[in-house]
Write a protein that holds these residues in place. Structure first.
Motif, PDB file in Angstrom:
ATOM      1  N   LEU A  17      39.900  -5.650  65.313  1.00 58.28           N
ATOM      2  CA  LEU A  17      41.061  -5.213  65.662  1.00 58.28           C
ATOM      3  C   LEU A  17      41.682  -4.052  65.054  1.00 58.28           C
ATOM      4  O   LEU A  17      42.306  -3.098  65.339  1.00 58.28           O
ATOM      5  CB  LEU A  17      42.060  -6.542  65.530  1.00 58.28           C
ATOM      6  CG  LEU A  17      41.694  -7.417  66.591  1.00 58.28           C
ATOM      7  CD1 LEU A  17      42.745  -8.755  66.558  1.00 58.28           C
ATOM      8  CD2 LEU A  17      41.736  -7.117  68.124  1.00 58.28           C
ATOM      9  N   VAL A  18      41.417  -3.916  63.643  1.00 59.56           N
ATOM     10  CA  VAL A  18      42.157  -2.970  62.877  1.00 59.56           C
ATOM     11  C   VAL A  18      41.410  -1.750  63.220  1.00 59.56           C
ATOM     12  O   VAL A  18      42.207  -0.596  63.287  1.00 59.56           O
ATOM     13  CB  VAL A  18      42.144  -3.298  61.484  1.00 59.56           C
ATOM     14  CG1 VAL A  18      42.398  -2.254  60.351  1.00 59.56           C
ATOM     15  CG2 VAL A  18      42.799  -4.459  60.898  1.00 59.56           C
ATOM     16  N   ALA A  19      39.978  -1.720  63.367  1.00 63.31           N
ATOM     17  CA  ALA A  19      39.351  -0.437  63.456  1.00 63.31           C
ATOM     18  C   ALA A  19      39.775  -0.122  64.761  1.00 63.31           C
ATOM     19  O   ALA A  19      39.543   1.154  65.120  1.00 63.31           O
ATOM     20  CB  ALA A  19      37.795  -0.870  63.411  1.00 63.31           C
ATOM     21  N   SER A  20      40.114  -0.686  65.918  1.00 59.85           N
ATOM     22  CA  SER A  20      40.329  -0.352  67.105  1.00 59.85           C
ATOM     23  C   SER A  20      41.799   0.431  67.332  1.00 59.85           C
ATOM     24  O   SER A  20      41.878   1.125  68.146  1.00 59.85           O
ATOM     25  CB  SER A  20      40.428  -1.570  68.026  1.00 59.85           C
ATOM     26  OG  SER A  20      41.377  -2.417  67.787  1.00 59.85           O
ATOM     27  N   GLN A  21      42.428   0.205  66.172  1.00 57.66           N
ATOM     28  CA  GLN A  21      43.647   0.743  66.318  1.00 57.66           C
ATOM     29  C   GLN A  21      43.773   1.869  65.102  1.00 57.66           C
ATOM     30  O   GLN A  21      44.884   2.900  65.274  1.00 57.66           O
ATOM     31  CB  GLN A  21      44.911  -0.295  65.777  1.00 57.66           C
ATOM     32  CG  GLN A  21      45.169  -1.309  66.830  1.00 57.66           C
ATOM     33  CD  GLN A  21      45.273  -0.826  68.191  1.00 57.66           C
ATOM     34  OE1 GLN A  21      46.179   0.093  68.337  1.00 57.66           O
ATOM     35  NE2 GLN A  21      44.554  -1.377  69.253  1.00 57.66           N
ATOM     36  N   LEU A  22      43.112   1.935  64.072  1.00 53.87           N
ATOM     37  CA  LEU A  22      42.929   3.111  63.219  1.00 53.87           C
ATOM     38  C   LEU A  22      42.666   4.281  63.653  1.00 53.87           C
ATOM     39  O   LEU A  22      41.252   4.483  64.165  1.00 53.87           O
ATOM     40  CB  LEU A  22      42.017   2.745  62.074  1.00 53.87           C
ATOM     41  CG  LEU A  22      42.430   1.667  61.021  1.00 53.87           C
ATOM     42  CD1 LEU A  22      41.542   1.591  59.693  1.00 53.87           C
ATOM     43  CD2 LEU A  22      43.815   2.034  60.407  1.00 53.87           C
ATOM     44  N   PRO A  23      43.390   5.469  63.605  1.00 48.76           N
ATOM     45  CA  PRO A  23      42.881   6.681  64.413  1.00 48.76           C
ATOM     46  C   PRO A  23      41.949   7.567  63.477  1.00 48.76           C
ATOM     47  O   PRO A  23      41.749   7.183  62.189  1.00 48.76           O
ATOM     48  CB  PRO A  23      44.322   7.505  64.212  1.00 48.76           C
ATOM     49  CG  PRO A  23      45.196   7.014  63.311  1.00 48.76           C
ATOM     50  CD  PRO A  23      44.761   5.301  63.097  1.00 48.76           C
ATOM     51  N   LEU A  24      41.143   8.332  64.105  1.00 55.56           N
ATOM     52  CA  LEU A  24      40.118   8.993  63.383  1.00 55.56           C
ATOM     53  C   LEU A  24      40.689  10.178  62.710  1.00 55.56           C
ATOM     54  O   LEU A  24      41.626  10.797  62.986  1.00 55.56           O
ATOM     55  CB  LEU A  24      39.280   9.776  64.342  1.00 55.56           C
ATOM     56  CG  LEU A  24      38.164   8.673  65.154  1.00 55.56           C
ATOM     57  CD1 LEU A  24      37.482   9.309  66.080  1.00 55.56           C
ATOM     58  CD2 LEU A  24      37.111   8.154  64.079  1.00 55.56           C
TER      59      LEU A  24
END
Length: 464
Positions: free
Chosen positions: A41-48
């Motif tokens: 979930l965190v990775a799906s919200q962290l922008p590149l």
């Protein structure tokens, strides 16, 4: 393909998570599953880092269908979602069933080698995804390298998070957990999103159906108009879709309990009833339906955006901007006939469209159910698909009163019935306008149901 080929020798070098030496306690499994889910979930919200991020809008996204397929979130660490674990598993099952590669999947060594090969394919797919970003950027800079490294590392992390869950440390496989999380998150966002959209001359509206309903009731003096707007607005999620989703979920849960009864003899005297649960055949077809069916939409839309004057592209389907939640929809061609009719009224208005769509969904679900059974090992059919009515220890008993081929015949029939009913539920969900898609809601329910049915640890990525 020989097992001594370069690919298999390279696959043998891929590291993998070791299986636990002893059974993992339930609480520890909960901790592992929760930790993996939190990372996802965190990775799906962290922008590149290294790209320009634009504010969220309701403008149509040409990759909208692709992101739905692989549970991805654009311009985040999970730009490619679960593609690195879903595509290799589908591909490996396909080549084994079609005997493109002759492998004895009954031996532990072969299964370990296939697991390593899937990881290698996933890493190669992740590398291709990182390279595709460079191709799209048209120039090579430090930021480009940083973005490629982020995509590569996040893809590899997703592969091994899935491996942790598959090896028995979690309650469900990564594919099941991630796709269900993505579907549930999409539904909750459409219902409760606090994001406001400003329309010129109309003011601001909240994206979430429930939030918009409350906001309209508070801010508008004409309560009847506010209720009408909240229930029937077409540009954003509405309360009608929210209520349809709330009503459809119990129906999908009820369907999980359907089964076919087959009398067998577990010993010379003892007689038992063997239940072939239809819910055991649902997850695989729904995952594959979720993966394959949107592909024609994605291909048609991308081609139309670049070559909308081409005759063959127009045959696939022209696309126009729609008021349906800010996304474009096909207005003709093949893609149009494979798209859900907007309402029940459209079934009568365009019966040919309705007939082709219903036939396509039902037939595709039945075929995918058959394909999943062909991929399932015999052990998986006995221990997963055939459930005895009596004590759980009798599940592993070999039914000596019925030949194995007859058992497999019943299983295939149950798979066809289950696939057909799953397709019917998907069609019904799409027609009543549930939030997200009917496939997404069915996917979430079918993936999460084993948690409450007591067999979560027995269900793999495709239901066996």
């Amino acid at each position: 393909m020989s097992n001594n080929s370069k690919f298999w020798r390279l696959a043998a070098l891929v590291p993998q998570v070791q299986c636990p030496d002893q059974p993992i306690p339930f609480r520890q499994k909960v901790v592992y599953t929760t930790s993996v889910l939190a990372i996802f979930l965190v990775a799906s919200q962290l922008p590149l880092y290294g790209i320009n991020h634009r504010p969220r809008t309701i403008e149509p996204d040409p990759l909208h269908w692709m992101y739905l397929i692989v549970a991805a979130n654009r311009n985040t660490l999970l730009t490619h979602g679960i593609l690195a674990i879903l595509a290799p598993e589908v591909l490996m099952n396909f080549v084994v069933v079609t005997k493109t590669i002759i492998l004895d999947t009954s031996t532990p060594e072969t299964r370990i080698l296939m697991s390593r090969a899937q990881k290698l394919l996933g890493i190669l797919i992740t590398i291709l995804g990182a390279v595709s970003f460079y191709v799209q950027s048209y120039h090579f800079t430090v930021n480009t390298v940083l973005v490629m490294l982020q995509i590569l590392c996040s893809g590899i992390i997703v592969i091994y998070l899935d491996d942790v869950l598959k090896k028995g440390y979690g309650l469900l496989s990564g594919t099941s957990l991630f796709t269900a999380t993505s579907s549930c998150g999409n539904i909750l966002w459409k219902a409760l999103s606090p994001m406001s959209i400003i329309y010129p001359g109309k003011g601001a509206e909240f994206e979430g159906a429930v939030v918009a309903w409350v906001h309209l009731l508070i801010t508008r003096t004409d309560k009847l108009s506010a209720m009408s707007k909240a229930f029937y607005r077409q540009n954003l999620p509405n309360i009608t879709s929210f209520l349809a989703t709330c009503g459809f979920v119990p129906l999908a849960i009820l369907f999980q309990g359907f089964y076919i009864t087959l009398p067998v003899r577990t010993g010379s005297i003892f007689q038992a009833e063997c239940r072939i649960k239809l819910s055991n055949f649902l997850y695989g077809p729904i995952v594959l339906h979720h993966f394959f069916v949107p592909l024609p939409y994605f291909i048609s839309k991308v081609l139309y955006m670049k070559y909308n004057g081409n005759i063959l592209v127009n045959l696939l389907g022209p696309w126009n901007r729609s008021n349906h939640f800010g996304q474009s929809i096909p207005t003709g061609g093949i893609a149009y006939y494979l798209t859900t009719p907007p309402t029940f009224v459209d079934l009568h208005r365009d019966p040919l469209h309705a007939f082709i769509y219903v036939s396509f969904v039902l037939i595709s679900c039945v075929i995918l159910s058959e394909w999943v059974i062909l991929c399932a090992p015999v052990k998986g059919i006995y221990n997963g698909f055939v459930v005895l009515k009596e004590e759980r220890r009798l599940r592993v008993a070999q039914p000596d009163s019925i030949h194995v081929n007859e058992i497999l015949s019943y299983v295939r029939k149950a798979a066809c019935v289950g696939g057909f009913l799953a397709g019917a539920l998907i069609i019904f969900a799409d027609l009543i306008g549930v939030l997200g898609t009917g496939t997404g809601v069915m996917l979430a329910v079918t993936a999460l149901y084993p948690y409450f049915d007591g067999r979560a640890s027995e269900v793999g990525s495709f239901g066996y």
